[in-house]
Design a protein around this motif. Structure first.
Motif, mmCIF file in Angstrom:
data_model
loop_
_atom_site.group_PDB
_atom_site.id
_atom_site.type_symbol
_atom_site.label_atom_id
_atom_site.label_comp_id
_atom_site.label_asym_id
_atom_site.label_seq_id
_atom_site.Cartn_x
_atom_site.Cartn_y
_atom_site.Cartn_z
ATOM 1 N N ALA A 1 0.860 -1.196 0.000
ATOM 2 C CA ALA A 1 0.000 0.000 0.000
ATOM 3 C C ALA A 1 0.886 1.232 0.000
ATOM 4 O O ALA A 1 1.939 1.250 0.645
ATOM 5 N N GLU A 2 0.419 2.244 -0.706
ATOM 6 C CA GLU A 2 1.197 3.482 -0.771
ATOM 7 C C GLU A 2 0.254 4.667 -0.977
ATOM 8 O O GLU A 2 -0.649 4.622 -1.814
ATOM 9 N N ALA A 3 0.460 5.695 -0.185
ATOM 10 C CA ALA A 3 -0.264 6.953 -0.358
ATOM 11 C C ALA A 3 0.771 8.035 -0.620
ATOM 12 O O ALA A 3 1.774 8.121 0.086
ATOM 13 N N SER A 4 0.517 8.860 -1.641
ATOM 14 C CA SER A 4 1.506 9.863 -2.043
ATOM 15 C C SER A 4 0.850 11.223 -2.240
ATOM 16 O O SER A 4 -0.224 11.314 -2.857
ATOM 17 N N GLY A 5 1.483 12.258 -1.711
ATOM 18 C CA GLY A 5 1.038 13.628 -1.938
ATOM 19 C C GLY A 5 -0.396 13.891 -1.520
ATOM 20 O O GLY A 5 -1.114 14.663 -2.167
ATOM 21 N N ILE A 6 -0.820 13.285 -0.393
ATOM 22 C CA ILE A 6 -2.224 13.382 0.018
ATOM 23 C C ILE A 6 -2.510 14.735 0.673
ATOM 24 O O ILE A 6 -1.859 15.134 1.640
ATOM 25 N N VAL A 7 -3.513 15.405 0.129
ATOM 26 C CA VAL A 7 -4.006 16.666 0.693
ATOM 27 C C VAL A 7 -5.493 16.494 0.974
ATOM 28 O O VAL A 7 -6.245 16.014 0.123
ATOM 29 N N LYS A 8 -5.910 16.861 2.184
ATOM 30 C CA LYS A 8 -7.320 16.805 2.538
ATOM 31 C C LYS A 8 -7.641 17.969 3.465
ATOM 32 O O LYS A 8 -6.969 18.169 4.484
ATOM 33 N N GLN A 9 -8.671 18.726 3.087
ATOM 34 C CA GLN A 9 -9.060 19.887 3.866
ATOM 35 C C GLN A 9 -10.551 19.836 4.167
ATOM 36 O O GLN A 9 -11.353 19.476 3.320
ATOM 37 N N GLY B 1 -3.635 13.919 -4.548
ATOM 38 C CA GLY B 1 -2.788 12.796 -4.175
ATOM 39 C C GLY B 1 -3.340 11.474 -4.669
ATOM 40 O O GLY B 1 -4.456 11.398 -5.207
ATOM 41 N N THR B 2 -2.561 10.413 -4.488
ATOM 42 C CA THR B 2 -2.927 9.094 -5.010
ATOM 43 C C THR B 2 -2.745 8.012 -3.956
ATOM 44 O O THR B 2 -1.909 8.133 -3.050
ATOM 45 N N VAL B 3 -3.529 6.949 -4.094
ATOM 46 C CA VAL B 3 -3.402 5.745 -3.283
ATOM 47 C C VAL B 3 -3.236 4.568 -4.221
ATOM 48 O O VAL B 3 -3.940 4.478 -5.242
ATOM 49 N N ALA B 4 -2.318 3.662 -3.905
ATOM 50 C CA ALA B 4 -2.083 2.490 -4.754
ATOM 51 C C ALA B 4 -1.911 1.253 -3.882
ATOM 52 O O ALA B 4 -1.443 1.336 -2.735
ATOM 53 N N PHE B 5 -2.306 0.103 -4.431
ATOM 54 C CA PHE B 5 -2.115 -1.192 -3.782
ATOM 55 C C PHE B 5 -1.364 -2.100 -4.745
ATOM 56 O O PHE B 5 -1.772 -2.251 -5.909
ATOM 57 N N GLY C 1 1.166 -1.604 -6.383
ATOM 58 C CA GLY C 1 1.607 -0.875 -7.567
ATOM 59 C C GLY C 1 0.497 -0.457 -8.510
ATOM 60 O O GLY C 1 0.769 0.185 -9.532
ATOM 61 N N ARG C 2 -0.761 -0.794 -8.188
ATOM 62 C CA ARG C 2 -1.888 -0.446 -9.059
ATOM 63 C C ARG C 2 -2.775 0.573 -8.370
ATOM 64 O O ARG C 2 -2.963 0.503 -7.150
ATOM 65 N N ARG D 1 -12.597 -4.090 -0.619
ATOM 66 C CA ARG D 1 -12.514 -5.157 0.390
ATOM 67 C C ARG D 1 -11.457 -6.201 0.047
ATOM 68 O O ARG D 1 -10.932 -6.858 0.944
ATOM 69 N N THR D 2 -11.159 -6.379 -1.224
ATOM 70 C CA THR D 2 -10.133 -7.355 -1.601
ATOM 71 C C THR D 2 -8.717 -6.820 -1.410
ATOM 72 O O THR D 2 -7.763 -7.583 -1.477
ATOM 73 N N ARG D 3 -8.609 -5.510 -1.155
ATOM 74 C CA ARG D 3 -7.282 -4.899 -1.041
ATOM 75 C C ARG D 3 -6.918 -4.492 0.384
ATOM 76 O O ARG D 3 -5.765 -4.586 0.787
ATOM 77 N N VAL D 4 -7.916 -4.033 1.138
ATOM 78 C CA VAL D 4 -7.607 -3.496 2.471
ATOM 79 C C VAL D 4 -8.821 -3.661 3.367
ATOM 80 O O VAL D 4 -9.964 -3.615 2.914
ATOM 81 N N ALA D 5 -8.552 -3.865 4.656
ATOM 82 C CA ALA D 5 -9.630 -3.910 5.653
ATOM 83 C C ALA D 5 -9.143 -3.197 6.893
ATOM 84 O O ALA D 5 -7.934 -3.122 7.151
ATOM 85 N N CYS D 6 -10.084 -2.666 7.661
ATOM 86 C CA CYS D 6 -9.734 -1.970 8.907
ATOM 87 C C CYS D 6 -10.495 -2.593 10.059
ATOM 88 O O CYS D 6 -11.718 -2.757 9.982
#
Length: 502
Positions: free
Chosen positions: A8-16, A62-66, A68-69, A81-86
């Motif tokens: 998992a990768e999150a890049s350049g995430i901005v949230k306001q 920004g972007t989120v990838a799992f 590499g996709r 649900r097939t990629r991440v769960a909390c």
């Protein structure tokens, strides 16, 4: 052979959110098989990042990838649900149905006539729990599970969708020591089977016990990512606090003399699963802080003192009076003023006026036989408006029409209206502007200087700076008493359960 892409990768995430920047160019990279910790003080941006990485909301940029996709579209919940769960601190297990039904909710096997094949559902549930070594009877109603068992069932359910990346949000907050040890053993076992974890905790010692890598967020930004084995505890705390050993205001008033009378005496308070054996005293004119991370029990102890909760055992004595446990009227009668944690739901009635809200605790001063003398009420309200510098055209304005800082001043006015012997405050400056925060804290000091005992429960360092001493709670117990003059490193380390000398 090339290096595998991050799980998992999150890049350049901005949230306001309105004028609040929750994330500012934040990033995190989580690799296969890791247990990766995400830590930071309240407001650092952890929860917002998790909500974005689990598809609950979209970033502004920004972007989120799992693997590499790119992450799926927000509306494609099955793909998420097939990629991440909390697994959240507050369980999402439905207590009224069985374990098997929880595991395959909305995925129940049905026969040709649309009838559920319960024997098949139970068989698949048993197979799933056996595969992931979860020892629970699938026929049990979920309400009969322990907190620990619910967590394991939630992890198994997440894995059943195919996800091999799981976010654990404060997983140990409600567990005892033995259960935490079993959870960590299960995490290590699952790690060996290729499951990757993002571990969020307020207890930094747990980061060193279970995690490989740690990422620190501070003030909505990424500050540090490092190997846990190579990161001294003092450097981790410094990253969280900004290396600000003595920032912010300090209390300016003199502490009360050592012989001052004890106004509040708490003796061996215990509430199952919340706090255990809590004892302390607050003297007249003293400000005592009750500090701790989320789930430490600090808020619950303060709420017990004011009668919002009843302990299973122990005593609360206020100026020689022992109110009935769980009785707010009893504590008010004993001379307690209270500023609750959530002003919106506990602190005021939004469509009632400033005058009505500010005098809720003193009905006897407003008139006799249930009648309210409008001039008396207005006089008390105008006095409070002046004393607390509430910005309003008049006392009849509904509190809903005020800014957050002025709403909190109305809550403070109500707490002070009965000239309390004891003032109890829970996170009194949460969600207010800097100027209002300074004003409110000065008012607390001024109140203590007049002889009122003050108990201040908070995890905000600026709140705690005005205290004569701070009692630190970790997992329901008072573990340290920190005298006036502490630095940020010292107090944060104690609150997070970290030994800086280890």
């Amino acid at each position: 052979m090339g290096t595998a892409p991050p799980v998992a990768e999150a890049s350049g995430i901005v949230k306001q959110f309105d004028s609040t920047v929750a994330l500012d160019d934040a990033h995190i990279t989580i690799h296969q098989g890791q247990t990766h910790a995400l830590v930071g003080r309240n407001g650092a941006g952890k929860s917002t990042l998790v909500s974005i990485m689990t598809g609950l909301q979209a970033p502004d940029r920004g972007t989120v990838a799992f693997d590499g996709r790119p992450a799926p579209r927000l509306a494609d919940r099955d793909a998420w649900r097939t990629r991440v769960a909390c697994v959240y601190q507050k369980s999402t297990i439905i207590p009224e149905v069985t374990v098997a039904e929880n595991l395959f909710l909305h995925r129940l096997d049905r026969g040709p006539l649309g009838l559920v094949r319960w024997s098949e559902v139970r068989r698949k549930s048993r197979d799933l729990l056996e595969k992931w070594s979860v020892d629970v009877d699938v026929r049990l109603p979920a309400r009969e599970l322990t907190i620990e068992q619910r967590q394991f069932v939630e992890i198994a359910r997440a894995l059943s969708f195919g996800a091999r990346f799981i976010v654990l949000d404060e997983p140990t907050a409600q567990l005892d020591g033995a259960a935490i040890s079993r959870l960590f053993t299960r995490i290590e076992d699952l790690q060996q089977q290729g499951v990757t974890f993002l571990f969020i905790s307020h207890h930094l010692q747990e980061v060193y016990d279970i995690c490989d890598t740690v990422t620190v967020f501070r003030d909505a930004r990424h500050v540090l990512t490092a190997s846990v084995a190579d990161l001294p505890r003092s450097e981790l705390v410094a990253a969280m606090t900004g290396d600000a050993a003595d920032t912010g205001r300090r209390g300016s008033r003199r502490p009360p003399p050592s012989g001052a009378a004890g106004t509040l005496t708490v003796g061996s308070l215990t509430s199952a699963g919340t706090y255990q054996g809590v004892s302390f005293e607050v003297r007249a004119g003293e400000i005592v802080g009750l500090a701790g991370a989320a789930g430490s029990g600090r808020t619950e102890v303060a709420e017990t003192v004011v009668g919002l909760r009843a302990a299973d055992s122990g005593t609360v004595d206020i100026a020689g009076v022992r109110p009935r446990p769980g009785s707010v009227p009893g504590t008010l009668a004993a001379g307690v003023g209270f500023v609750p944690q959530d002003r919106h739901h506990q602190g005021y009635v939004p469509h009632m006026s400033i005058a009505d809200n500010g005098t809720l605790t003193v009905p006897r001063r407003l008139g006799s036989y249930g009648f309210i003398n409008g001039r008396v009420r207005e006089g008390l309200a105008r006095s409070a408006i002046e004393d607390l510098a509430i910005k309003t055209p008049g006392p009849d304005l509904p509190v809903a029409g005020l800014s957050g800082g002025n709403q909190q001043k109305v809550v403070m006015a109500r707490a002070l209206a009965n000239d309390p012997r004891l003032l109890v405050l829970i996170s009194p400056t949460a969600g207010v502007d800097v100027r209002s925060k300074e004003f409110l804290l000065h008012k607390v000091e001024e109140t203590a200087a007049g002889g009122t005992a003050v108990l201040l429960a908070s995890d905000e360092l600026d709140d705690l700076r005005i205290c004569d001493r701070v009692l630190v709670m970790v997992q329901g117990r008072v573990v340290a008493e920190v005298p006036r003059g502490w630095n940020d490193h010292e107090l944060v380390a104690a609150m997070e359960g970290v030994d800086l000398d280890a």
